[in-house]
Design a protein around this motif. Sequence first.
Motif, PDB file in Angstrom:
ATOM      1  N   LYS A 331      39.596  36.228  45.479  1.00  0.00           N
ATOM      2  CA  LYS A 331      39.173  35.759  44.146  1.00  0.00           C
ATOM      3  C   LYS A 331      40.425  35.541  43.305  1.00  0.00           C
ATOM      4  CE  LYS A 331      34.582  36.918  42.868  1.00  0.00           C
ATOM      5  NZ  LYS A 331      33.743  37.493  43.877  1.00  0.00           N
ATOM      6  N   MET A 332      40.634  34.308  42.895  1.00  0.00           N
ATOM      7  CA  MET A 332      41.828  33.975  42.123  1.00  0.00           C
ATOM      8  C   MET A 332      41.444  33.787  40.662  1.00  0.00           C
ATOM      9  SD  MET A 332      44.109  33.867  44.557  1.00  0.00           S
ATOM     10  CE  MET A 332      45.479  33.343  43.538  1.00  0.00           C
ATOM     11  N   LYS A 333      42.360  34.194  39.773  1.00  0.00           N
ATOM     12  CA  LYS A 333      42.159  33.931  38.344  1.00  0.00           C
ATOM     13  C   LYS A 333      43.477  33.443  37.762  1.00  0.00           C
ATOM     14  CE  LYS A 333      41.157  37.191  35.090  1.00  0.00           C
ATOM     15  NZ  LYS A 333      40.227  38.071  34.329  1.00  0.00           N
ATOM     16  N   LEU A 334      43.426  32.294  37.117  1.00  0.00           N
ATOM     17  CA  LEU A 334      44.601  31.728  36.458  1.00  0.00           C
ATOM     18  C   LEU A 334      44.367  31.748  34.954  1.00  0.00           C
ATOM     19  CD1 LEU A 334      47.258  29.908  36.578  1.00  0.00           C
ATOM     20  CD2 LEU A 334      45.687  27.969  36.524  1.00  0.00           C
ATOM     21  N   ILE A 335      45.321  32.298  34.215  1.00  0.00           N
ATOM     22  CA  ILE A 335      45.197  32.311  32.749  1.00  0.00           C
ATOM     23  C   ILE A 335      46.415  31.612  32.157  1.00  0.00           C
ATOM     24  CG2 ILE A 335      44.947  33.730  30.673  1.00  0.00           C
ATOM     25  CD1 ILE A 335      43.900  35.996  32.436  1.00  0.00           C
TER      26      ILE A 335
END
Length: 581
Positions: A331-335
């Motif tokens: 699960k990737m999250k880019l902020i």
Amino acid sequence: MTKFQEFQQITLFAMCLFFFHTAIIFSQPIPTNYFRFPMDEPILLSGSFGELRTTHFHAGIDIKSGGVVGVKVYAIADGYVSRIRVSAAGYGNMLFVTHPNGFVSTYAHLHNFVDTIANYAEKVHYAVQQFEIDTLLLPSVFPVKKGDVIGYVGNSGSSGGPHLHFEIRDEKSEVSNNPLLFGLNVKDHKKPRLFRLSVYPIGENASVNSIKKRIDFPLGGTGTLKPYIKAAGTIGFGIIANDVMDITSNTYGLFAIKLFANDSLIYHASWDKFAFAEQRYILAHIDFKERQVRGAKIQQLFLLPGNKLNFVYKKVANNGLLTVAKNDTIKMKLIVSDANGNENVLNFSVIGADTEPANALNNLAKSDADSTLVFQYNKKNKFATKNFKLEIPDSALYQPINFEFSEIEPAPGKWARIYKVHNGYEPLQKPAKIWLTHPKLDSVQLKKLYVARITPSGFGAYVGNGIEQGFVSASIKEFGSYTLKADSLVPRITALRFSPGKVLRPGNQIAFRISDLETGIGSYNAYVNNKWVLLNFDAKTARVWYTVKKEHLVKGKNTLQIVVADKLGNIKEYNSNFMAN
Ligand SMILES: [Zn+2]
């Protein structure tokens, strides 16, 4: 070298070197209630700190002046004017104010300085007989109070329209800080925009959606990505994004980028500060080839092995690379965020692919790699033929390269060879040095030779003219095609605001255009009645001007002489006269 081959090599180095980037923090804490804005509010920006410029990150903020020059510029706190700098390009007319809290504020592209400072600067110009000056001042010369007018907004130097370029530097280290972190808030309620996620397969067996090259996923300005990305092996990510603010229609750079894999932070970049010496690492931070070929600025969220940008990268685990195994679901999250804390978040998943893709590209890569010479990024590299020598210093490359070189013999009747020195898709962090053989010439002719870079339009741009034992040498900042040229043309001087014999009064301004077709302007001087007078120069418009001073004039006929030389010493003189009462 193909992108694919480049990444094969990166992986090799990523596997050998496990280094984590942590920013060195040694500067003082940021005071948030100390400074005022250098212009009247509301403050609207045309450029943000850290923005991606051609060969550097933007080291300050650009404040709009409504398109006009002459708007007041204030000292942002008590202190003293510690430095006056005037240049025909770059920062233009610039002031430095040193504050007692360890920071220095700088104000660039000014139209002019406040009278007292302008008078002082003029004395310096006349003392050194130079338009370009860079003068340090003692605290007692120009003490200032917070809010004192010190100059006026302009368009001097390499500026594309009236605005104030404003920086806050650490006094000791000269590290540049993001001015928006000092409590100087501009109206910004809008979140950054994400346009594209790029996924790079890195390494021999890596693939993205069964393909062994970079895959781009358009995001259309919002922040959703469906369905998942299928990957095998080691991959890296890249993004195209920008920021917007209230009221203006400009676009800006990001303040921070964070990337998480299964809730663990693997990459964190933040433009809160950086050292001037690091600015050029933008060439390693972005996908340089993509910018050269398509003009797109992809920020790579993984590090090339020679990328030593330190302040910006707060955390880069395993060089930002992610290894995907067969049954993984990551699960990737880019902020991405701006300096006001507005965020845009992108969630996506990376799923391990079950099968290896076909290996067609791989064979191709091996066959053309055999014949080439590999240059390492972490050592000095040398190359020579009978006619040509090259030296690339240690740490000038960001990754190993398969060096390409060819020599094109001169056409019949011509004498200059063309040397193709690698290709324009690989950047240089530091200048390399080249030496080209020259034909037998007498010493006068020899002094007219110079190394020229052949630009995409075919023009030969001056890069250097060192003469060393049968060679003409030059420092080059980029790979590409180079040749030898001779400059025997004198510069041109054209009157823009002057006609011979006219009556001039103190305060009148006369102006000329100066240009040089080959190597460019080396020096420019003006004399009234055989005495040196100040010729202001604006490089971008090629305009020089002189403001008539009472003390320069004699009653009746006055002589005017302008002398302009190019970089190889070819001189043009303009002689005329005018009248004074
Ligand atoms: Zn600027």
